[in-house]
Design an enzyme around this catalytic site. Structure first.
Site, short mmCIF file in Angstrom:
data_model
loop_
_atom_site.label_atom_id
_atom_site.label_comp_id
_atom_site.label_asym_id
_atom_site.label_seq_id
_atom_site.Cartn_x
_atom_site.Cartn_y
_atom_site.Cartn_z
N PHE A 37 -1.42 1.18 -9.26
CA PHE A 37 -0.01 1.51 -9.06
C PHE A 37 0.59 2.23 -10.26
O PHE A 37 1.36 3.16 -10.11
CB PHE A 37 0.79 0.21 -8.81
N ILE A 108 -6.18 -6.41 -2.96
CA ILE A 108 -6.20 -6.71 -1.54
C ILE A 108 -7.38 -6.01 -0.87
O ILE A 108 -7.44 -5.90 0.34
CB ILE A 108 -4.86 -6.28 -0.89
N ASP A 109 -8.32 -5.53 -1.70
CA ASP A 109 -9.38 -4.65 -1.20
C ASP A 109 -10.67 -5.38 -0.84
O ASP A 109 -11.61 -4.77 -0.31
CB ASP A 109 -9.68 -3.53 -2.21
N HIS A 124 -2.54 -11.82 -3.47
CA HIS A 124 -1.65 -10.94 -2.70
C HIS A 124 -2.22 -10.63 -1.32
O HIS A 124 -1.83 -9.65 -0.70
CB HIS A 124 -1.37 -9.66 -3.50
N CYS A 152 -0.34 -6.67 18.35
CA CYS A 152 -0.96 -7.95 18.66
C CYS A 152 -1.73 -7.86 19.99
O CYS A 152 -1.17 -7.40 20.99
CB CYS A 152 0.13 -9.01 18.74
N SER A 191 -4.82 -5.13 -15.31
CA SER A 191 -3.50 -5.40 -14.75
C SER A 191 -2.43 -5.03 -15.77
O SER A 191 -2.56 -5.35 -16.95
CB SER A 191 -3.35 -6.88 -14.37
N ILE A 234 -12.99 -0.90 -17.78
CA ILE A 234 -13.61 -2.17 -17.39
C ILE A 234 -15.12 -2.02 -17.20
O ILE A 234 -15.90 -2.84 -17.68
CB ILE A 234 -12.95 -2.71 -16.11
P1 NAD Z 1 -1.00 -1.87 -11.97
O1 NAD Z 1 -1.25 -0.60 -11.24
O2 NAD Z 1 0.41 -2.23 -12.26
O3 NAD Z 1 -1.76 -1.81 -13.37
C1 NAD Z 1 -3.11 -1.45 -13.44
C2 NAD Z 1 -3.54 -1.48 -14.90
O4 NAD Z 1 -4.93 -1.26 -14.93
C3 NAD Z 1 -2.87 -0.40 -15.75
O5 NAD Z 1 -2.26 -1.01 -16.88
C4 NAD Z 1 -4.02 0.52 -16.16
O6 NAD Z 1 -3.92 0.97 -17.50
C5 NAD Z 1 -5.24 -0.37 -16.01
N1 NAD Z 1 -6.46 0.32 -15.60
C6 NAD Z 1 -6.61 1.26 -14.63
N2 NAD Z 1 -7.91 1.61 -14.52
C7 NAD Z 1 -8.59 0.89 -15.46
C8 NAD Z 1 -9.96 0.80 -15.85
N3 NAD Z 1 -10.88 1.53 -15.24
N4 NAD Z 1 -10.28 -0.04 -16.85
C9 NAD Z 1 -9.33 -0.79 -17.49
N5 NAD Z 1 -8.03 -0.75 -17.16
C10 NAD Z 1 -7.66 0.06 -16.15
O7 NAD Z 1 -1.76 -3.03 -11.19
P2 NAD Z 1 -1.43 -4.58 -11.01
O8 NAD Z 1 -1.01 -5.17 -12.31
O9 NAD Z 1 -2.57 -5.16 -10.28
O10 NAD Z 1 -0.15 -4.60 -10.06
C11 NAD Z 1 -0.11 -3.78 -8.92
C12 NAD Z 1 0.06 -4.49 -7.57
O11 NAD Z 1 -0.38 -3.57 -6.57
C13 NAD Z 1 -0.79 -5.70 -7.38
O12 NAD Z 1 0.05 -6.66 -6.87
C14 NAD Z 1 -1.84 -5.34 -6.32
O13 NAD Z 1 -1.78 -6.27 -5.25
C15 NAD Z 1 -1.39 -4.04 -5.72
N6 NAD Z 1 -2.46 -3.00 -5.64
C16 NAD Z 1 -3.72 -3.36 -5.25
C17 NAD Z 1 -4.74 -2.41 -5.21
C18 NAD Z 1 -6.12 -2.84 -4.80
O14 NAD Z 1 -6.28 -3.80 -4.04
N7 NAD Z 1 -7.18 -2.19 -5.28
C19 NAD Z 1 -4.46 -1.08 -5.55
C20 NAD Z 1 -3.15 -0.73 -5.93
C21 NAD Z 1 -2.16 -1.72 -5.97
#
Ligand code: NAD
Length: 252
Positions: A37, A108-109, A124, A152, A191, A234
């Site tokens: 996000f 949520i993936d 979530h 539904c 996060s 990561i």
């Molecule tokens: P966020 O987007 O707010 O933050 C993501 C963080 O991850 C950022 O600070 C970024 O710098 C870091 N990041 C990105 N790629 C990275 C990598 N390869 N290595 C290390 N760090 C990395 O995400 P959030 O804090 O999870 O909050 C967003 C909300 O949106 C959550 O509640 C989630 O449910 C939802 N969301 C989920 C997905 C998914 O399921 N994959 C995707 C988008 C959003």
């Protein structure tokens, strides 16, 4: 690239931990091709009204428009094709190596379970199913993908994705706090820690004297809490950690 000292320190902590709690966020899955996000090219950058759209209020007001936006934002048609990455696989490997690993994910993936992690709390919810608020009927992922506006099978009302929308409570939050507070270390992966109440988990762990570590590309408002801060990707960090844990003498 992060220097070796933080990774060495984290490897030492992980080696000595029987129970590891992991709090993962959208950054966990960017290396699988799913945008987060809040990174520069994340979903937030494209649509400033995201919290409004992905909300229970919007779903109730206009379920058809909600689904059009929701499917676009989360690229639902592609979701089945995403694969776990090195970070997800590292957490499954930690379990195989004998640690208890409680994965508390904001994602949520479904990729943690697909990588083989057995104890996963999807704080979530999940993109992979939906249910009817009127009669409780449920819908699987294939039907969600097939129908533009999923309905539904029992009463034809528009179903709600099994995702915790903005404005909804996080049902498993107490369980997540309990697991984190009973662990030997909390590791936050990918996060921004902008979303509550989940972002209070590291705060409470730090207050309770549990070691806390974070691997995240950008700084977060909570970084001062952490014993170990690794500002790096990561996948590469986890691969280096696994090498250290497999062979402490290995060079990073
Ligand atoms: P966020 O987007 O707010 O933050 C993501 C963080 O991850 C950022 O600070 C970024 O710098 C870091 N990041 C990105 N790629 C990275 C990598 N390869 N290595 C290390 N760090 C990395 O995400 P959030 O804090 O999870 O909050 C967003 C909300 O949106 C959550 O509640 C989630 O449910 C939802 N969301 C989920 C997905 C998914 O399921 N994959 C995707 C988008 C959003």
């Amino acid at each position: 690239m992060t220097g070796n000292s933080e990774l060495d320190a984290l490897a030492t902590r992980l080696r000595g931990a029987k129970h590891i709690a992991v709090l993962s966020g959208a950054g966990m899955s960017t290396e699988s091709g799913i945008p987060d996000f809040r990174s520069a090219n994340g979903l937030w950058a494209r649509d400033m009204s995201l919290p409004e759209v992905v909300s229970i209020a919007y779903f109730r007001r206009n379920p058809v428009a909600f689904w059009q936006a929701f499917k676009d934002i989360f690229r639902i048609k592609l979701a089945g094709g995403y694969q776990p990455n090195a970070g997800h696989r590292f957490l499954a490997w930690l379990e195989q190596a004998g640690h208890r690993v409680s994965v508390l994910t904001q994602n949520i993936d479904g990729l943690h379970a697909r990588a083989g992690s057995r104890e996963v709390i999807e704080l979530h919810g999940s993109l992979l199913s939906a249910h009817c608020l009127a009669c409780g009927g449920s819908l699987g992922f294939e039907a969600i993908v097939e129908q533009d506006v999923p309905v539904c099978p029992d009463c034809a009302a528009v179903v709600k994705p099994d995702v915790v929308l903005y404005g909804e409570a996080v049902p498993a939050i107490e369980e997540a706090f309990g697991l984190a507070l009973s662990a030997d270390i909390l590791l936050v992966l990918g996060s921004s820690l902008e979303v509550g109440p989940v972002n209070l988990i590291p705060l409470e762990c730090a207050r309770a004297g549990i070691p806390v570590a974070i691997i995240n590309l950008s700084a977060t408002g909570f970084d001062a809490l952490f014993d170990i801060v690794i500002r790096d990707g990561i996948g590469s960090s986890c691969q280096r950690l696994q090498a250290l844990l497999e062979d402490p003498a290995s060079a990073c």
